[in-house]
Design a protein around this motif. Structure first.
Motif, PDB file in Angstrom:
ATOM      1  N   ASN A   1       8.901   3.252   8.040  1.00 52.41           N
ATOM      2  CA  ASN A   1       9.624   2.126   7.469  1.00 52.41           C
ATOM      3  C   ASN A   1      10.931   2.578   6.853  1.00 52.41           C
ATOM      4  O   ASN A   1      11.961   1.935   7.001  1.00 52.41           O
ATOM      5  N   LEU A   2      10.861   3.716   6.164  1.00 48.91           N
ATOM      6  CA  LEU A   2      12.090   4.215   5.541  1.00 48.91           C
ATOM      7  C   LEU A   2      13.080   4.650   6.613  1.00 48.91           C
ATOM      8  O   LEU A   2      14.290   4.548   6.428  1.00 48.91           O
TER       9      LEU A   2
ATOM     10  N   VAL B   1       4.916   4.479   5.727  1.00 51.87           N
ATOM     11  CA  VAL B   1       6.024   4.407   4.774  1.00 51.87           C
ATOM     12  C   VAL B   1       7.229   5.169   5.325  1.00 51.87           C
ATOM     13  O   VAL B   1       8.355   4.687   5.303  1.00 51.87           O
TER      14      VAL B   1
ATOM     15  N   MET C   1       4.269  -0.278  -2.240  1.00 54.95           N
ATOM     16  CA  MET C   1       3.339  -0.750  -1.212  1.00 54.95           C
ATOM     17  C   MET C   1       2.314   0.323  -0.882  1.00 54.95           C
ATOM     18  O   MET C   1       1.143   0.054  -0.697  1.00 54.95           O
ATOM     19  N   TYR C   2       2.811   1.558  -0.811  1.00 61.91           N
ATOM     20  CA  TYR C   2       1.920   2.681  -0.543  1.00 61.91           C
ATOM     21  C   TYR C   2       0.827   2.735  -1.607  1.00 61.91           C
ATOM     22  O   TYR C   2      -0.358   2.799  -1.307  1.00 61.91           O
TER      23      TYR C   2
ATOM     24  N   GLN D   1       8.698   0.503  -0.731  1.00 62.32           N
ATOM     25  CA  GLN D   1       7.719   1.170   0.136  1.00 62.32           C
ATOM     26  C   GLN D   1       6.728   1.994  -0.685  1.00 62.32           C
ATOM     27  O   GLN D   1       5.548   2.050  -0.380  1.00 62.32           O
ATOM     28  N   ARG D   2       7.228   2.666  -1.713  1.00 61.64           N
ATOM     29  CA  ARG D   2       6.330   3.481  -2.554  1.00 61.64           C
ATOM     30  C   ARG D   2       5.297   2.590  -3.244  1.00 61.64           C
ATOM     31  O   ARG D   2       4.122   2.923  -3.307  1.00 61.64           O
TER      32      ARG D   2
ATOM     33  N   ASN E   1      -1.004   5.857   5.894  1.00 64.48           N
ATOM     34  CA  ASN E   1      -0.207   5.085   4.956  1.00 64.48           C
ATOM     35  C   ASN E   1       1.139   5.771   4.735  1.00 64.48           C
ATOM     36  O   ASN E   1       2.203   5.146   4.759  1.00 64.48           O
TER      37      ASN E   1
END
Lengths: 589, 611
Positions: free
Chosen positions: A240-241, A237, B113-114, B110-111, A233
């Motif tokens: 993606n970043l 992330v 979603m994480y 994103q965080r 996960n």
């Protein structure tokens, strides 16, 4: 249709379709020219109106004239814009239609092993995603390219006429917009694809976790699994970043370059206007022209990426089109006056590929028309392979399989298959009505009574009468789900209704209880009188009444004879019989 | 299709506010970042609207006076230079701040979603096993992936972009009204027209897209089905008919697309036309104002630019509605999963075993009744005991309840009546992890995880390299492992593809041994394996059984003959119990099963039938 494999490359294939629509393409191009030409006048008229305001004593009349010209040319340009889209984008849908049509038609002709070696998901991706990428090339990509080309060709001379210096400066800065779009668009696409790949890794991992839930719980691995997932996960992330850091540059940078164009107009144009080298109206018009150029410049970068992706997709589609239908009709094929149903295997040896071991070896067997022959043997012994050879789902070497004393390859494929009723091991039914499924192999359909009668023979009729809409009941996702036994019996009905000269039941009664099986078999015997039947089975009860029983083991016929002969032999068959007897006893306890 | 659409709409309406509030709560931990991001968004979009104002100043202050000859050329030029400089400055500001704003927003997204993915995954680790019987894995994966992604859309592009659009609109309107409110109203006259056209377009395009989507689904379903059933189509000479049907669907699809193109073909020219009318209105009315000296030419030019900048944000905002809808529906599904009770859990105050965690391994089933559903009893009044270190074989036909017994032991399901006790304590009083730590299971369908061999033996536990190798050696798995190029580091693909059934079994025996459980639960594989591997597995079973309580769903004669006790299950009931000799003497169910088994084994050795 046959011609499609004659295209050596995907590009040649695509050009074939464009050629077909060249008239439409030409007209569409003229519309683009029209909409661009008239659209270009609006800034000019605005500029003129502003200049009019500066000359003292301007009248409302003159102002009105400008207003009418602005609205008027806009209407004409809008009309062309409408026609342009209707022509070019519609054309792309027509080409998409043709491509899909030919792709599917080709797919339909490919042999069994092609579908075994290519996953359905992959073929579907080509038929959907790739096809749509190709359409983007023949539709939007063509339209936007033309639009950009004409706008630049028409606006540049006008701008040049107003101010040479300013035009040259814009010519220097503006290509950066296209380059930014192209460069970043490409990079972003690549990174995005990589992220998608990683995404499917995560999905696979989660899938594994959920499928193996019992093992995980039993070994109390929930915490560990959680940590493992957290790692993935986290990585997801981060990736993606990474993409964000790239794409976040993209939009602001593009706007920056566009802004620089305006700044140049402000600075140079402002100076020119102040010096009286150009009017304020012309200065304002320049601003509006630049606005008109922005979208085509962005589109240019976007289009190059569309073309790149489309080319890759075209290649992937062409790979499938380049596959030749392996089992093809040869030129020396004949149509027999009638197929009687004599089958002969002449010293048959078969392997799927030269580098693989033999599946069948030294099979010698003659089946006279009207006989019932059963094949029994363990999974993987080669029974299904033997059955698949008869309707030519696979081909052995010429002369090893004969029907009515004619090598099977010389009989027209159509005639051959029309005379075979095949009930495969795994039943495949379509999401249509039960009646349509049963009449599947009838070229002109079948009357309801016929369908009902056949269902009766296949032991299906009683079940069907329980269904909400009887034979009109839809199967599959949109309808009802049949049990394994019902599916098999539907498949039997589908084969029997063709009144085939040769009936093949490949382990087709495995999900039916012994009582029903007995009934079906006796009814089949009635209608199969005089026709050839081949039955593959695991159960003795299925095969014991056959004229001949062949025990197949490791690709060879190891025992053959009638039930009583084989029992007397006291070999594999007899042993199997005793075992099944015991099992029945146990089940009855 | 229609049904699910309807359902989604209803859910959307019911759930809007509550789901939205709950979603916002996920932003909590990143409060500070959110505030900064919002600040940047507002600042950024205000600066974006500065261009036309600068143009106005340049014209009114410098260009016009200079061209009228009122102002010194060099002064004018310096002025223009200054303004252009300010404009470039604003561009640099937008470039830099725009970058940070974008990165910041996505980081927050994103965080969140994480966190969501972690929460969902965690939920799936703690929820009871029977949940997975009712919920297909594919659907749960969708919760974890697609649904979470559509929430991401909401956080990164949805909410903030709408805010940005509002700022853009407010900025432009503010300027226009500040310059001249009458001209502002005249320029806005076309806005209702634009909104009307846009909403006509949205409705038409949405309807069109729905039709296109239905047709695509139809087309894909047909293609998929006919790829899967290609063999059947060919066997029954159906190619032509299938082609005709395909053409019909393909034509429908094309037509649906072409119908949709119409909306686009009308919309874009119409927007252009409306914008031209807006320009004409400004030229007409504004021109008059210039003539009357009510406004300057610079204001007129700025107005022309500001009206152009209104269209995009207005259209964007109406675009976002769909994003919101999708996100709400997705969040509803995610929250419903998160809100599902865990079901079987450790008791609040779990029983504490006296001598640390390890059980002695005494098992008792006391009048156990169990059904997976309602009153379909799978086990009826089942009672038996297993002493520590004893081995028990469960035999019986398929569906007799053997596997259920092992599932119940580890409390994958709770029983309806009776009691199951481990070391004399009801398993419902045990801490779940403590309870399960006493077991090692080897299932019939061996489940290997992707990773390497060592990882599959030790799983997530801290088991040393030495112990892993020792366990493999003890069950004779080292034989084939040593032949692999990377030995214990050899990659295992999904579900253990590439390894033979026998090899997979040996690995799972090594796993069981490495964990050194008090109780071994073994579901013997029925599938045939070559004689050599068969012997290895036989030895492995014996080795793993040493010194522990063993419950074995047995298929092999050798195993059955070696255990201390045999329990014969038939249709959910215990029908016979005892050792091999006494059961054979009874000449009951076991006797028949034995004969059958015996024949199979004989066949197996002869290398003929096994199924």
């Amino acid at each position: 249709m046959k011609a499609q494999t004659s295209f050596p490359t995907g590009g040649a294939w695509l050009r074939h379709y464009l050629k077909k629509y060249r008239g439409t393409l030409l007209i569409g191009t003229l519309y683009v020219l029209g909409s661009v030409t008239f659209g270009v006048f609006v800034p000019r008229f605005v500029g003129l109106a502003i200049d009019d305001l500066r000359t003292t004593g301007v009248s409302y009349d003159k102002l009105l004239r400008s207003v009418v010209l602005i609205v008027g040319t806009s209407i004409v340009s809008g009309l062309f814009l409408f026609l342009q889209r209707r022509t070019l984008i519609n054309m792309s849908r027509y080409i998409e239609y043709d491509l899909r049509q030919d792709f599917y038609s080709h797919l339909q002709k490919l042999p069994l092993d092609f579908f075994q070696n290519n996953r359905t998901g992959d073929l579907m991706a080509r038929a959907t995603n790739d096809l749509s990428a190709v359409r983007q090339v023949v539709g939007p990509a063509i339209m936007y390219s033309e639009q950009t080309l004409f706008r630049v060709l028409i606006i540049l001379p006008i701008m040049y006429q107003i101010s040479v210096k300013l035009t040259l400066i814009l010519l220097l800065t503006m290509p950066f917009v296209s380059l930014t779009v192209k460069y970043f668009g490409h990079l972003i696409h690549i990174r995005f694809e990589k992220i998608q790949e990683f995404f499917s890794d995560i999905t696979a991992r989660a899938q594994e976790n959920l499928t193996g839930v019992r093992v995980i719980r039993a070994y109390a691995q929930e915490e560990f699994e959680r940590r493992q997932f957290a790692m993935l996960n986290h990585e997801y992330v981060e990736r993606n970043l990474g993409l964000v850091r790239l794409s976040a540059v993209f939009r602001p940078l593009m706007q920056f370059f566009i802004g620089l164009g305006f700044a140049a107009i402000l600075l140079v144009g402002g100076r020119e206007a102040a010096l009286g080298h150009m009017t304020i109206g012309e200065f304002a018009a320049f601003n509006l022209y630049l606005e008109q150029l922005i979208w085509p410049l962005i589109a240019m970068g976007y289009v190059t990426n569309l073309v790149q992706r489309g080319t890759a997709s075209l290649k992937r589609m062409h790979q499938v089109l380049a596959v030749e239908p392996a089992i093809a009709e040869t030129t020396d094929q004949i149509t027999l006056p009638e197929i009687k149903g004599k089958i002969e295997f002449r010293n048959l040896t078969f392997r799927y590929r030269p580098d693989l071991p033999t599946v069948l070896e030294g099979i010698d067997l003659v089946i006279e028309p009207g006989r019932t022959v059963a094949f029994i043997g363990r999974t993987g012994a080669g029974k299904s392979t033997l059955m698949n050879l008869i309707p030519r789902l696979i081909d052995a070497e010429p002369g090893m399989v004969l029907i009515d004393d004619t090598p099977i390859g010389r009989i027209s494929l159509r005639q051959l298959r029309e005379n075979i009723g095949y009930v495969p091991q795994e039943t495949f039914l379509f999401s249509e009505t039960l009646a349509e499924n049963i009449a599947f192999g009838m070229r002109n359909g079948a009357p309801p009574e016929e369908i009902e009668r056949t269902s009766e023979i296949a032991g299906l009729a009683d079940d069907v009468r329980e269904f909400p809409e009887n034979w009109q009941t839809v199967l599959g996702e949109r309808g009802i789900t049949l049990s394994g036994g019902q599916k098999q019996r539907t498949a039997i009905a589908r084969a029997v209704i063709r009144q085939p000269r040769i009936l093949i039941l490949d382990d087709s009664l495995s999900a039916v209880d012994t009582y029903t099986e007995e009934k079906i078999l006796s009814q089949l015997r009635g209608i199969m009188r005089g026709r050839t039947s081949l039955i593959v089975a695991h159960r003795i009860s299925t095969v014991k009444d056959a004229d001949l029983i062949c025990v197949i083991d490791h690709g060879r016929i190891v025992e053959r004879g009638t039930h009583s002969e084989l029992m007397a032999l006291d070999g594999i068959y007899a042993d199997l019989y005793e075992r099944q007897l015991l099992e029945e006893e146990l089940a009855a306890t | 299709m229609a049904g699910s659409h309807h359902e989604e709409e209803q859910l959307g309406k019911l759930y809007d506010a509550r789901a939205a509030r709950r979603l916002i709560r996920y932003l909590g931990p990143y409060r500070r970042l959110v505030v900064i991001a919002l600040g940047l968004t507002i600042g950024l979009n205000l600066v974006r609207q500065i261009g036309p104002l600068l143009t106005k100043w340049a014209i009114d202050w410098y260009v016009k006076p200079a061209s009228d000859g009122v102002l010194e050329k060099t002064t004018a030029f310096n002025g223009v230079l200054m303004i252009a400089g300010a404009y470039v400055g604003s561009l640099v500001f937008i470039l830099i701040i725009g970058y940070f704003q974008d990165v910041l927003l996505n980081t927050i997204g994103q965080r969140v979603m994480y966190d969501l993915r972690e929460e969902i995954f965690g939920k799936l680790q703690s929820i009871e096993v029977s949940f997975f019987d009712a919920n297909p894995v594919g659907r749960l994966i969708t919760r974890l992936t697609t649904d979470v992604d559509s929430l991401n859309e909401l956080f990164t592009s949805g909410l903030v972009e709408v805010l940005g659009d509002i700022v853009l609109i407010a900025g432009a309107l503010g300027m226009m009204f500040y310059f001249n409110w009458k001209l502002a109203i005249v320029s806005l006259l076309v806005v209702p027209l634009l909104i009307a056209v846009t909403s006509w377009f949205r409705r038409g395009a949405r309807e069109g897209f729905r039709r296109v989507r239905t047709k695509i689904a139809r087309l894909n379903a047909f293609t998929q089905e006919h790829i899967s059933g290609a063999q059947t189509v060919q066997l029954f000479n159906r190619e032509e008919k299938a082609m005709a049907e395909f053409s019909r669907i393909n034509t429908d699809h094309r037509q649906a697309n072409i119908d949709t193109i119409f909306y686009y073909a009308v919309f874009y020219p119409l927007v252009n036309l409306i914008s031209a009318v807006g320009i004409a209105a400004i030229v007409w009315y504004g021109g008059g104002q210039v003539i009357q000296n009510a406004i300057t030419i610079g204001t007129l030019v700025a107005f022309l630019q500001y009206t152009q900048r209104l269209w995009q944000p207005i259209q964007d905002i109406s675009d976002k509605y769909n994003v919101f809808q999708a996100a709400v529906v997705a969040s509803e599904r995610v929250f419903r999963l998160l809100d599902t009770p865990d079901g079987i859990q450790s008791p609040a105050s779990a029983w504490q075993p006296e001598h640390g965690a390890r059980a002695r391994g005494h098992i008792e089933f006391r009048n156990v009744w169990f059904a997976y559903k309602d009153e379909d009893w799978v086990l009826k009044d089942v009672s038996f005991t297993v002493d520590p270190g004893e081995s028990v074989a469960l035999v019986g036909h398929t569906g007799s309840g053997k596997t259920t017994i092992t599932n119940l032991l580890m409390r994958f399901y709770d029983i309806q009546r009776g009691q199951i006790l481990l070391d004399g304590v009801d398993i419902r009083q045990w801490d779940l992890t403590r309870l399960r730590e006493n077991f090692a299971i080897v299932l019939q369908d061996i489940f290997l995880f992707s990773g390497d061999i060592a990882g599959n033996i030790r799983l997530g536990n801290r088991i040393t390299e030495d112990r892993v190798e020792w366990a493999a050696r003890e069950v004779h798995a080292d034989g084939f492992i040593d032949k692999l190029p990377e030995r214990f580091a050899t990659k295992v693909r999904e579900r253990g593809a590439g390894f033979s059934v026998g090899q997979k079994q040996l690995i799972s025996f090594a796993r069981a041994l490495a964990f050194d459980p008090r109780i071994l639960v073994l579901d013997e594989a029925t599938s045939s394996i070559d004689t050599e591997t068969e012997q290895l597995i036989q030895q492995a079973i014996e080795r793993v059984m040493v010194d522990r309580t063993s419950i074995i769903i047995a298929h092999r004669l050798s195993t059955i003959q070696r255990v201390d006790k045999i329990i014969v299950l038939h249709k959910g009931e215990i029908r016979e119990m005892g050792d091999h000799q006494s059961l054979i003497a009874q000449r009951g169910i076991y006797h028949k099963l034995y004969q059958l088994q015996y024949r199979e084994q004989k066949d197996l050795l002869r290398g003929t039938f096994s199924d």
